[in-house]
Design an enzyme around this catalytic site. Structure first.
Site, PDB file in Angstrom:
ATOM      1  N   GLY A   9       0.813  -1.213   0.000  1.00 47.85           N
ATOM      2  CA  GLY A   9       0.000   0.000   0.000  1.00 47.85           C
ATOM      3  C   GLY A   9       0.847   1.264   0.000  1.00 47.85           C
ATOM      4  N   GLN A  10       0.145   2.398   0.078  1.00 42.71           N
ATOM      5  CA  GLN A  10       0.791   3.698  -0.115  1.00 42.71           C
ATOM      6  C   GLN A  10       1.944   3.933   0.859  1.00 42.71           C
ATOM      7  OE1 GLN A  10      -1.551   7.132   0.857  1.00 42.71           O
ATOM      8  NE2 GLN A  10      -0.487   8.463  -0.612  1.00 42.71           N
ATOM      9  N   TYR A 138     -15.294   3.665   7.830  1.00 39.85           N
ATOM     10  CA  TYR A 138     -13.840   3.737   7.996  1.00 39.85           C
ATOM     11  C   TYR A 138     -13.507   4.435   9.314  1.00 39.85           C
ATOM     12  CZ  TYR A 138      -9.037   5.349   6.862  1.00 39.85           C
ATOM     13  OH  TYR A 138      -7.693   5.625   6.873  1.00 39.85           O
TER      14      TYR A 138
HETATM   15  C1  AKB Z   1      -8.461   8.446   3.247  1.00 37.94           C
HETATM   16  O1  AKB Z   1      -8.681   9.429   2.510  1.00 37.94           O
HETATM   17  O2  AKB Z   1      -9.287   7.546   3.445  1.00 37.94           O
HETATM   18  C2  AKB Z   1      -7.140   8.385   3.978  1.00 37.94           C
HETATM   19  C3  AKB Z   1      -7.225   8.951   5.348  1.00 37.94           C
HETATM   20  C4  AKB Z   1      -7.240  10.400   5.560  1.00 37.94           C
HETATM   21  O3  AKB Z   1      -7.273   8.215   6.281  1.00 37.94           O
HETATM   22  N1  AKB Z   1      -6.133   9.067   3.213  1.00 37.94           N
END
Ligand code: AKB
Length: 315
Positions: A9-10, A138
């Protein structure tokens, strides 16, 4: 040996480079769901699905792991489309890693996010301790993960450390499925086509950080004396904030013909629920956090690297 999960990943690609540089070849085990097509020198590769506890335990035991950088996770935009997947990977993944780390005596780094904040959080200079009522799945997984970290640190004396990353800008590995991805896409489209259609409005402002500073923050935090770590959920962290219009303007300083238009999609609502700027004074006080790149230095360096990458693609 050092274990990185979600290493394709990134963050994983750049973090692994730095860990191999520090600890030498053969000491960094990079894992993900699949083996990458192209392997980079110095790393040891394996496959790991963090949602399976037996697999996590087996790899820690068989490879004699002492430190885990647990980066495997689903980002915000993908998490809104696939909430069950986000919960399974993000919550069960971190739970498995923390449990196994406790059993086998490993230290752990785990990234949280500004996504723990939501519409009811103060948006400007968001404090360390404030409302964490995220509007996204998230965000819910990150709040849960932070609480699990704190539980293991206080109940089991596990040395787990974490930062709430803002959007991260990088060139070596593309981000995938995040709300802040526009800040990376804009560079690649500016160099390739001189034009970008941005998926958030021109005045959408978010906290951001350049990848070298993100890697530095992880290593600074992990290097810090344990007695200095007062936050065992996750530290607020930032380097700078900009809107998409301001980033377009900063890119235009180097590519004068660059044009950008705006076609907001479902990610606008997510971006609007997040802070515009972050107060990271606890990280600065506890472990001397100090970013090195400001907006202009980041834009110059990104354009330099993106031009080289696209030049190679076209050659
Ligand atoms: C996202 O955009 O989901 C991530 C974060 C800010 O956690 N880059």
């Amino acid at each position: 040996m050092i274990l990185i999960t979600g290493a394709s990943g990134q963050i994983g690609v750049d973090l692994a480079d730095e860990l191999v540089r520090r600890h030498g070849p053969g000491n960094v085990l990079v894992t993900d769901l699949r083996m990458p097509e192209k392997q980079r020198p110095g790393r040891v590769y394996d496959v790991l699905d963090v949602t399976y506890m037996e697999s996590v335990e087996k790899i820690i035991q068989s490879r004699d792991i002492s430190v885990i950088y647990h980066l495997a996770g689903i980002l915000s935009a993908t998490g809104e489309r696939h909430p069950e997947l986000a919960w399974n990977v993000n919550v069960n993944g971190v739970r498995n890693v923390l449990e196994a780390a406790r059993r086998f005596g490993c230290r752990v780094f785990w990234p949280s996010s500004i996504a723990v904040f939501g519409p009811t959080t103060p948006k400007i200079d968001t404090p360390q301790a404030t409302v964490t009522e995220p509007g996204t799945m998230y965000g819910a997984t990150k709040v849960t993960g932070e609480l699990l970290c704190k539980f293991h640190a206080t109940h089991h004396d596990l040395d787990v450390r974490s930062v709430r990353f803002p959007g991260i800008i990088s060139h070596s590995a593309p981000p995938g499925g995040g709300t802040t991805d526009w800040a990376v896409d804009m560079f690649f489209q500016a160099v390739r086509h001189g034009h970008y259609t941005c998926f958030v409005t021109e005045d959408t402002r978010l906290p951001m950080m350049y990848m070298p500073d993100a890697v530095k923050s992880v290593l600074d935090l992990m290097d810090a004396d344990s007695a200095c770590i007062s936050i065992r959920t996750s530290y607020n962290l930032t380097a700078f904030s900009f809107s998409s219009g301001e980033l377009a303007e900063a890119i235009r300083a180097y590519i004068p013909d660059f044009t950008c238009d705006y076609a907001p999609d479902f990610r606008q609502d997510i971006a609007d629920s997040w802070p515009q700027s972050i107060d990271d004074s606890c990280a600065r006080e506890d472990w001397n956090w100090q970013p090195e790149y400001d907006l202009d230095a980041m834009v110059r360096d990104m354009l330099h690297h993106v031009r080289i990458m696209i030049g190679k693609e076209q050659a």
